[in-house]
Write a protein that holds these residues in place. Structure first.
Motif, PDB file in Angstrom:
ATOM      1  N   LYS A 181       0.608  -1.338  -0.032  1.00  0.00           N
ATOM      2  CA  LYS A 181       0.063   0.161   0.260  1.00  0.00           C
ATOM      3  C   LYS A 181       0.671   1.212  -0.026  1.00  0.00           C
ATOM      4  N   ASN A 182       2.066   1.069   0.614  1.00  0.00           N
ATOM      5  CA  ASN A 182       3.052   2.338   0.716  1.00  0.00           C
ATOM      6  C   ASN A 182       3.969   2.247  -0.828  1.00  0.00           C
ATOM      7  N   HIS A 183       3.863   1.321  -1.440  1.00  0.00           N
ATOM      8  CA  HIS A 183       4.501   1.165  -2.694  1.00  0.00           C
ATOM      9  C   HIS A 183       3.878   0.618  -3.779  1.00  0.00           C
ATOM     10  N   PRO A 184       2.603   1.162  -4.080  1.00  0.00           N
ATOM     11  CA  PRO A 184       1.722   0.542  -5.137  1.00  0.00           C
ATOM     12  C   PRO A 184       2.478   0.304  -6.523  1.00  0.00           C
ATOM     13  N   ASN A 185       3.501   1.047  -7.090  1.00  0.00           N
ATOM     14  CA  ASN A 185       4.196   0.505  -7.932  1.00  0.00           C
ATOM     15  C   ASN A 185       5.491  -0.211  -7.757  1.00  0.00           C
TER      16      ASN A 185
END
Ligand SMILES: NC(=O)c1ccc[n+]([C@@H]2O[C@H](COP(=O)([O-])OP(=O)(O)OC[C@H]3O[C@@H](n4cnc5c(N)ncnc54)[C@H](O)[C@@H]3O)[C@@H](O)[C@H]2O)c1
Ligand SMILES: O=c1ccn([C@@H]2O[C@H](COP(=O)(O)OP(=O)(O)O[C@H]3O[C@H](CO)[C@@H](O)[C@H](O)[C@H]3O)[C@@H](O)[C@H]2O)c(=O)[nH]1
Length: 328
Positions: free
Chosen positions: A320-324
């Motif tokens: 959720k903090n690094h969706p990519n």
């Protein structure tokens, strides 16, 4: 002296590098970034190149005082291996062969190797023990079994000592959320499920609900990547201490069906996560659950993050903090 981590920019390798550094080890990493990410390497000395590039590997071994190797570098997708077996034999068997030749040439005699539950195929009994029958149902498992056998003969002939760690399903992420799983394409169940609450897919597909299990979906044993990293360091220290080769299973000893994993992810994320049932995926055994009794007994390995909730929570925290993933 340094520990050479091959495949250290990948999912499990990058977490193990962090754990090694936390314990005061000097770390050198070799990775060709075919599936890994240089951003996943938070510390240590990274060399970008292929294990089979002889000149490149000479440079790595000459510029560093390597004590032992931890080898994660491989292709590792069951379904891809069924479609592209030769790529798997080339990268996994020939790749490790190249590494072992260099180790022999430079007189390095300790290796911790990433093996897999996939070498067992359909197990005869559960939980699976290290001396149970090995009969892979896919080329990926065959390549890892071939390397285990190669290691046995290299020990006998050249005195290269090994610990082969047969991991079951690895998931979760660094507890501080700095690194996590970013496979492209992603094929692993937990990150795919989490793509639904992330808004990256509208549903998760369940591959087959006609297996002989309690709800018809496949059972797997999920292990936290941090607990696995700890096992690598224990394996390394075992080689340092008694210089004998061995094999260990690594799992939590508890199996969860695909449907159960989706349910836990619903609780952790608070999202309804839609699922649909599709055909079975080729090469998938119905049930894989580890007995890790041997490593618990011999190396005092104790998994500390062994609930499915914690595994999914840490993975969710990363995604959720690094969706990519590692791409910004
Ligand atoms: N993820 C799992 O659930 C799981 C389970 C059992 C075993 N394993 C094994 O653990 C190891 C690591 O898995 P992972 O999930 O971290 O995979 P990964 O793909 O994230 O990591 C593998 C790394 O090796 C590198 N690499 C591959 N071939 C290379 C080569 N020829 N030269 C240099 N670098 C190379 C890749 O770029 C990548 O960074 C693999 O050997 C895999 O078979 C993984
Ligand atoms: O979209 C998906 C993805 C997976 N699955 C199922 O989920 C389970 C787990 O699949 P996956 O996460 O792809 O892992 P495995 O195929 O079990 O393989 C992993 O675990 C093995 C050890 O058990 C390792 O050797 C492999 O490298 C690693 O990819 C399997 O039953 C799959 O059929 C689905 O139903 N839907």
């Amino acid at each position: 002296m340094s520990i050479l981590v091959c495949g250290g920019a990948g999912f499990i390798g990058s977490h193990t590098v962090l754990e090694l550094i936390n314990r005061g080890e000097e770390v050198v990493i070799v990775d060709n970034l075919i599936t890994g990410h240089k951003e996943a390497v938070l510390s240590g000395k990274l060399y970008i190149g292929n294990l089979c590039d002889s000149e490149f590997m000479d440079k790595v071994f000459k510029e560093n005082n390597i004590e032992a190797v931890i080898d994660f570098a491989a292709f590792s997708l069951v379904s891809e291996s069924v479609k592209q077996p030769l790529d798997y034999y080339e990268n996994n068997v020939y790749g490790t062969l190249c590494l072992l030749k260099k180790m022999k040439e430079y007189g390095i005699n300790k290796i911790v190797f990433s093996s897999t539950a996939a070498i067992y195929g359909e197990p005869e009994s559960i939980p699976i023990k290290e001396d149970d029958r090995t009969l892979p149902t896919n080329p990926y498992g065959e390549t890892k079994l071939a390397v285990e056998r190669m290691l046995k003969w290299c020990d006998k002939a050249y005195g290269i000592k090994y610990v082969a760690l047969r991991y079951f399903n690895v998931a979760g992420a660094d507890l501080s959320g700095r690194i996590g799983e970013d496979h492209r394409p992603e094929t692993h169940l937990i990150p795919l499920i989490l793509q639904v609450p992330l808004g990256k897919r509208d549903k998760v597909t369940i591959f087959g609900d006609d297996y002989p299990t309690k709800d018809g979906t496949c059972i797997r044993d999920y292990i936290h990547v941090i607990d696995l990293a700890d096992a690598h360091i224990r394996a390394l220290n075992k080689l340092r201490k008694d210089n004998t080769s061995t094999i260990y299973n690594l799992g939590n000893g508890e199996g969860f069906t695909v449907k159960e994993v989706i349910d836990v992810a619903r609780k952790v994320t608070g999202h309804p996560i839609t699922s649909v049932v599709a055909e079975r995926r080729e090469g998938d055994p119905a049930k894989l659950v580890a007995s890790s009794e041997k490593i618990i007994r011999e190396l005092k390995w104790i998994p500390k993050h062994n609930t499915l909730e914690e595994i999914i929570e840490t993975a969710w925290n990363w995604h959720k903090n690094h969706p990519n993933g590692f791409l910004h």
